[in-house]
Design a protein around this motif. Structure first.
Motif, PDB file in Angstrom:
ATOM      1  N   ARG A   1      47.808  10.561  59.881  1.00 51.40           N
ATOM      2  CA  ARG A   1      46.730   9.567  59.778  1.00 51.40           C
ATOM      3  C   ARG A   1      47.139   8.444  58.818  1.00 51.40           C
ATOM      4  NH1 ARG A   1      40.536  10.265  59.619  1.00 51.40           N
ATOM      5  NH2 ARG A   1      39.915   8.584  58.218  1.00 51.40           N
ATOM      6  N   LEU A   2      47.696   8.818  57.656  1.00 51.82           N
ATOM      7  CA  LEU A   2      48.136   7.836  56.682  1.00 51.82           C
ATOM      8  C   LEU A   2      49.270   6.979  57.254  1.00 51.82           C
ATOM      9  CD1 LEU A   2      47.931   6.668  53.834  1.00 51.82           C
ATOM     10  CD2 LEU A   2      49.484   8.498  53.068  1.00 51.82           C
ATOM     11  N   HIS A   3      50.193   7.603  57.946  1.00 47.57           N
ATOM     12  CA  HIS A   3      51.309   6.886  58.570  1.00 47.57           C
ATOM     13  C   HIS A   3      50.770   5.854  59.562  1.00 47.57           C
ATOM     14  CE1 HIS A   3      55.546   7.428  60.574  1.00 47.57           C
ATOM     15  NE2 HIS A   3      55.165   6.174  60.581  1.00 47.57           N
ATOM     16  N   ALA A   4      49.827   6.258  60.386  1.00 51.87           N
ATOM     17  CA  ALA A   4      49.241   5.339  61.366  1.00 51.87           C
ATOM     18  C   ALA A   4      48.507   4.193  60.667  1.00 51.87           C
ATOM     19  CB  ALA A   4      48.283   6.096  62.288  1.00 51.87           C
ATOM     20  N   LEU A   5      47.833   4.495  59.570  1.00 53.26           N
ATOM     21  CA  LEU A   5      47.135   3.451  58.819  1.00 53.26           C
ATOM     22  C   LEU A   5      48.131   2.435  58.261  1.00 53.26           C
ATOM     23  CD1 LEU A   5      44.497   2.306  57.637  1.00 53.26           C
ATOM     24  CD2 LEU A   5      44.888   3.778  55.650  1.00 53.26           C
ATOM     25  N   ILE A   6      49.220   2.914  57.698  1.00 54.23           N
ATOM     26  CA  ILE A   6      50.249   2.010  57.156  1.00 54.23           C
ATOM     27  C   ILE A   6      50.809   1.125  58.268  1.00 54.23           C
ATOM     28  CG2 ILE A   6      52.581   1.923  56.152  1.00 54.23           C
ATOM     29  CD1 ILE A   6      50.384   2.571  54.171  1.00 54.23           C
ATOM     30  N   ASP A   7      51.121   1.728  59.407  1.00 60.37           N
ATOM     31  CA  ASP A   7      51.637   0.939  60.525  1.00 60.37           C
ATOM     32  C   ASP A   7      50.638  -0.122  60.959  1.00 60.37           C
ATOM     33  OD1 ASP A   7      54.005   2.365  60.565  1.00 60.37           O
ATOM     34  OD2 ASP A   7      53.459   3.581  62.317  1.00 60.37           O
ATOM     35  N   GLY A   8      49.369   0.260  61.076  1.00 61.33           N
ATOM     36  CA  GLY A   8      48.342  -0.694  61.502  1.00 61.33           C
ATOM     37  C   GLY A   8      48.131  -1.803  60.497  1.00 61.33           C
ATOM     38  N   LEU A   9      48.048  -1.445  59.229  1.00 58.60           N
ATOM     39  CA  LEU A   9      47.889  -2.475  58.196  1.00 58.60           C
ATOM     40  C   LEU A   9      49.077  -3.425  58.193  1.00 58.60           C
ATOM     41  CD1 LEU A   9      46.485  -0.373  55.204  1.00 58.60           C
ATOM     42  CD2 LEU A   9      45.223  -2.030  56.616  1.00 58.60           C
ATOM     43  N   ALA A  10      50.270  -2.863  58.341  1.00 59.57           N
ATOM     44  CA  ALA A  10      51.474  -3.699  58.345  1.00 59.57           C
ATOM     45  C   ALA A  10      51.429  -4.717  59.484  1.00 59.57           C
ATOM     46  CB  ALA A  10      52.717  -2.816  58.447  1.00 59.57           C
ATOM     47  N   LEU A  11      51.029  -4.280  60.662  1.00 54.96           N
ATOM     48  CA  LEU A  11      50.954  -5.204  61.793  1.00 54.96           C
ATOM     49  C   LEU A  11      49.890  -6.276  61.580  1.00 54.96           C
ATOM     50  CD1 LEU A  11      51.469  -2.883  64.869  1.00 54.96           C
ATOM     51  CD2 LEU A  11      52.991  -4.667  64.021  1.00 54.96           C
ATOM     52  N   HIS A  12      48.745  -5.872  61.068  1.00 57.64           N
ATOM     53  CA  HIS A  12      47.688  -6.850  60.802  1.00 57.64           C
ATOM     54  C   HIS A  12      48.145  -7.878  59.764  1.00 57.64           C
ATOM     55  CE1 HIS A  12      44.178  -5.519  63.125  1.00 57.64           C
ATOM     56  NE2 HIS A  12      44.702  -4.307  63.001  1.00 57.64           N
ATOM     57  N   LEU A  13      48.802  -7.401  58.715  1.00 60.52           N
ATOM     58  CA  LEU A  13      49.296  -8.326  57.692  1.00 60.52           C
ATOM     59  C   LEU A  13      50.364  -9.257  58.251  1.00 60.52           C
ATOM     60  CD1 LEU A  13      49.448  -5.856  54.697  1.00 60.52           C
ATOM     61  CD2 LEU A  13      48.003  -7.904  54.820  1.00 60.52           C
ATOM     62  N   LEU A  14      51.189  -8.738  59.129  1.00 59.96           N
ATOM     63  CA  LEU A  14      52.235  -9.564  59.730  1.00 59.96           C
ATOM     64  C   LEU A  14      51.635 -10.654  60.622  1.00 59.96           C
ATOM     65  CD1 LEU A  14      55.313  -9.854  59.917  1.00 59.96           C
ATOM     66  CD2 LEU A  14      55.218  -8.386  61.933  1.00 59.96           C
ATOM     67  N   MET A  15      50.522 -10.351  61.255  1.00 54.48           N
ATOM     68  CA  MET A  15      49.903 -11.306  62.169  1.00 54.48           C
ATOM     69  C   MET A  15      49.144 -12.420  61.445  1.00 54.48           C
ATOM     70  SD  MET A  15      51.017 -10.392  65.014  1.00 54.48           S
ATOM     71  CE  MET A  15      50.110 -11.581  65.980  1.00 54.48           C
ATOM     72  N   GLN A  16      48.758 -12.170  60.195  1.00 56.78           N
ATOM     73  CA  GLN A  16      48.064 -13.237  59.475  1.00 56.78           C
ATOM     74  C   GLN A  16      49.085 -14.152  58.814  1.00 56.78           C
ATOM     75  OE1 GLN A  16      45.578 -11.057  56.678  1.00 56.78           O
ATOM     76  NE2 GLN A  16      46.927 -11.529  54.990  1.00 56.78           N
ATOM     77  N   PHE A  17      48.655 -15.346  58.461  1.00 56.11           N
ATOM     78  CA  PHE A  17      49.547 -16.279  57.771  1.00 56.11           C
ATOM     79  C   PHE A  17      49.943 -15.697  56.420  1.00 56.11           C
ATOM     80  CE2 PHE A  17      47.213 -19.241  60.562  1.00 56.11           C
ATOM     81  CZ  PHE A  17      48.289 -19.802  61.212  1.00 56.11           C
ATOM     82  N   PRO A  18      51.194 -15.860  56.023  1.00 58.32           N
ATOM     83  CA  PRO A  18      51.644 -15.313  54.739  1.00 58.32           C
ATOM     84  C   PRO A  18      50.806 -15.789  53.556  1.00 58.32           C
ATOM     85  CG  PRO A  18      53.521 -16.054  56.017  1.00 58.32           C
ATOM     86  CD  PRO A  18      52.287 -16.505  56.755  1.00 58.32           C
ATOM     87  N   SER A  19      50.208 -16.950  53.657  1.00 56.79           N
ATOM     88  CA  SER A  19      49.407 -17.483  52.555  1.00 56.79           C
ATOM     89  C   SER A  19      48.005 -16.878  52.488  1.00 56.79           C
ATOM     90  CB  SER A  19      49.296 -19.006  52.690  1.00 56.79           C
ATOM     91  OG  SER A  19      48.674 -19.325  53.932  1.00 56.79           O
ATOM     92  N   GLU A  20      47.600 -16.139  53.526  1.00 58.35           N
ATOM     93  CA  GLU A  20      46.266 -15.542  53.528  1.00 58.35           C
ATOM     94  C   GLU A  20      46.196 -14.354  52.568  1.00 58.35           C
ATOM     95  OE1 GLU A  20      44.172 -14.926  57.307  1.00 58.35           O
ATOM     96  OE2 GLU A  20      45.752 -16.138  58.227  1.00 58.35           O
ATOM     97  N   ASP A  21      45.002 -14.089  52.106  1.00 56.37           N
ATOM     98  CA  ASP A  21      44.746 -13.006  51.153  1.00 56.37           C
ATOM     99  C   ASP A  21      45.010 -11.644  51.796  1.00 56.37           C
ATOM    100  OD1 ASP A  21      43.892 -11.590  48.963  1.00 56.37           O
ATOM    101  OD2 ASP A  21      41.768 -11.976  49.299  1.00 56.37           O
ATOM    102  N   SER A  22      45.682 -10.769  51.071  1.00 57.40           N
ATOM    103  CA  SER A  22      45.971  -9.425  51.578  1.00 57.40           C
ATOM    104  C   SER A  22      45.206  -8.344  50.822  1.00 57.40           C
ATOM    105  CB  SER A  22      47.473  -9.153  51.498  1.00 57.40           C
ATOM    106  OG  SER A  22      47.914  -9.281  50.159  1.00 57.40           O
ATOM    107  N   VAL A  23      44.291  -8.754  49.962  1.00 62.75           N
ATOM    108  CA  VAL A  23      43.532  -7.794  49.156  1.00 62.75           C
ATOM    109  C   VAL A  23      42.773  -6.807  50.040  1.00 62.75           C
ATOM    110  CG1 VAL A  23      41.642  -7.572  47.487  1.00 62.75           C
ATOM    111  CG2 VAL A  23      43.381  -9.329  47.174  1.00 62.75           C
TER     112      VAL A  23
END
Length: 134
Positions: free
Chosen positions: A93-115
């Motif tokens: 479950r944790l592994h899947a969460l990390i993968d999902g968060l990583a993809l979402h963060l990659l899809m947003q602009f680098p300047s956007e907030d990641s908090v």
């Protein structure tokens, strides 16, 4: 790619707070800066190209297995329990969460907030740590 992440994780101070340590470790795997963002892009390229280039399968699988093992060890640390089916389920479950968060963060602009992503991860680690028996 795996070695860079491993080097960053090994260099982390081992804090007395297991949840903070787990958060610090997992943040090293999220694209929170340009270097980690590039690492994730390379990893995604490996996954995408592996069917066409079988020599990449070993590299892709190694990265996947390393992250899975790391998640399992962090769940063991957070719960104070040895590896069993429940721990393995929580690690997946944790592994899947990390993968999902990583993809979402990659899809947003680098300047956007990641908090927001760090908060989701913090909440999940607290949930895991609260399950000291199941």
């Amino acid at each position: 790619m795996v070695q860079r992440a491993t080097d960053r994780i090994v260099a982390l101070p081992s804090a007395g707070d297991a949840q903070q340590y787990a958060l610090d470790v997992l943040m090293q795997l999220l694209p929170l800066d340009p270097h980690r963002r590039a690492e994730l892009e390379v990893n995604i390229a490996l996954v995408a190209e592996a069917p066409a280039l079988p020599e990449l399968v070993t590299i892709r699988n190694h990265a996947y297995q390393q992250l899975g093992e790391g998640c399992t060890r962090l769940v063991e640390l957070l719960t104070g329990r040895p590896r069993d089916e429940h721990i393995l389920h929580q690690a997946r479950r944790l592994h899947a969460l990390i993968d999902g968060l990583a993809l979402h963060l990659l899809m947003q602009f680098p300047s956007e907030d990641s908090v927001w992503a760090i908060e989701i991860l913090r909440e999940e680690l607290a949930r895991i740590a609260s399950e000291t028996s199941a």
